[in-house]
Design a protein around this motif. Sequence first.
Motif, PDB file in Angstrom:
ATOM      1  N   TRP A 100       0.852  -1.140   0.041  1.00  0.00           N
ATOM      2  CA  TRP A 100      -0.031   0.016  -0.150  1.00  0.00           C
ATOM      3  C   TRP A 100       0.879   1.325   0.047  1.00  0.00           C
ATOM      4  N   TYR A 101       0.480   2.049  -0.909  1.00  0.00           N
ATOM      5  CA  TYR A 101       1.341   3.450  -0.825  1.00  0.00           C
ATOM      6  C   TYR A 101       0.250   4.605  -0.818  1.00  0.00           C
ATOM      7  N   LYS A 102       0.915   5.693  -0.324  1.00  0.00           N
ATOM      8  CA  LYS A 102       0.010   6.925   0.074  1.00  0.00           C
ATOM      9  C   LYS A 102       0.720   7.994  -0.602  1.00  0.00           C
ATOM     10  N   GLN A 103      -0.219   8.560  -1.574  1.00  0.00           N
ATOM     11  CA  GLN A 103       0.175   9.617  -2.327  1.00  0.00           C
ATOM     12  C   GLN A 103      -0.447  11.119  -2.136  1.00  0.00           C
ATOM     13  N   GLU A 104       0.295  12.072  -1.487  1.00  0.00           N
ATOM     14  CA  GLU A 104      -0.254  13.431  -1.149  1.00  0.00           C
ATOM     15  C   GLU A 104      -0.216  14.124  -2.474  1.00  0.00           C
ATOM     16  N   PRO A 137       4.379   8.500  -4.627  1.00  0.00           N
ATOM     17  CA  PRO A 137       3.835   7.584  -3.520  1.00  0.00           C
ATOM     18  C   PRO A 137       4.822   7.281  -2.706  1.00  0.00           C
ATOM     19  N   ILE A 168       3.701   2.456   2.780  1.00  0.00           N
ATOM     20  CA  ILE A 168       2.858   2.365   3.911  1.00  0.00           C
ATOM     21  C   ILE A 168       3.085   1.160   4.748  1.00  0.00           C
ATOM     22  N   THR A 219      -8.307   7.760  12.283  1.00  0.00           N
ATOM     23  CA  THR A 219      -7.921   8.605  11.083  1.00  0.00           C
ATOM     24  C   THR A 219      -7.647  10.252  11.369  1.00  0.00           C
ATOM     25  N   ASP A 261      -3.896  12.046   7.220  1.00  0.00           N
ATOM     26  CA  ASP A 261      -4.062  10.628   6.331  1.00  0.00           C
ATOM     27  C   ASP A 261      -4.677  11.031   4.970  1.00  0.00           C
ATOM     28  N   ALA A 270      -5.257  11.590   1.469  1.00  0.00           N
ATOM     29  CA  ALA A 270      -4.325  11.219   0.251  1.00  0.00           C
ATOM     30  C   ALA A 270      -5.124  10.492  -0.386  1.00  0.00           C
ATOM     31  N   TYR A 317      -4.592   6.536  -1.935  1.00  0.00           N
ATOM     32  CA  TYR A 317      -3.866   5.424  -1.500  1.00  0.00           C
ATOM     33  C   TYR A 317      -3.980   4.437  -2.618  1.00  0.00           C
ATOM     34  N   ARG A 320      -9.436   7.947  -2.983  1.00  0.00           N
ATOM     35  CA  ARG A 320      -8.983   9.100  -2.311  1.00  0.00           C
ATOM     36  C   ARG A 320      -9.786   9.117  -0.818  1.00  0.00           C
TER      37      ARG A 320
END
Lengths: 114, 113
Positions: B35-39, B44, B47, B80, B84, B86, B88, B108
């Motif tokens: 799992w990646y989080k991208q703001e 990315p 996570i 949350t 957080d 972002a 995903y 999102r």
Amino acid sequence: EAGVAQSPRYKIIEKRQSVAFWCNPISGHATLYWYQQILGQGPKLLIQFQNNGVVDDSQLPKDRFSAERLKGVDSTLKIQPAKLEDSAVYLCASSPTRSTDTQYFGPGTRLTVL
Amino acid sequence: GESVGLHLPTLSVQEGDNSIINCAYSNSASDYFIWYKQESGKGPQFIIDIRSNMDKRQGQRVTVLLNKTVKHLSLQIAATQPGDSAVYFCAEKTGNAGNMLTFGGGTRLMVKP
């Protein structure tokens, strides 16, 4: 530890022009990846390098895209000539080895083709 | 910078609630999932990951669940926080494909204060 560096951060060009993006991976990382991320989609792998050799370029549109990593450190991705559909964020990632699962991403270069 | 995912599915949660983000993967031979989080305006960020010989893995405030029977992956975020918020992405890797990651379409997450 410095992360993956990319430049420029933004680029706007007209269709049929050429453009180049630069990436410097995390120090010591042997494997380098270039991804294309179209707005609203996940990243798509374009090419993977192991040191200065290409491991996988099956999804690279070779008629207009090229990439090199001549000294096995930094890398350049070029588009020539650009098309409207090339508008995207171009992400570079690196990992210590080819068998290391986690890839570390740079901030990306946002390309707009007019 | 411009948002990464203007047309993505959106999950809206209240600050302090738990979030669950789901992902269906495509290849039954995939043996590793991330799992990646991208703001917005960033690349990315890793996570949590899980291998196919596990069905659950926990990190700090995050848990990943893997159901290989139905090829489903989920990311649970406890308590949350606004930070957080972002997009995903889940990604899968097939062992015989080098280290090639295939990314899903992304979700999102919007956290309301």
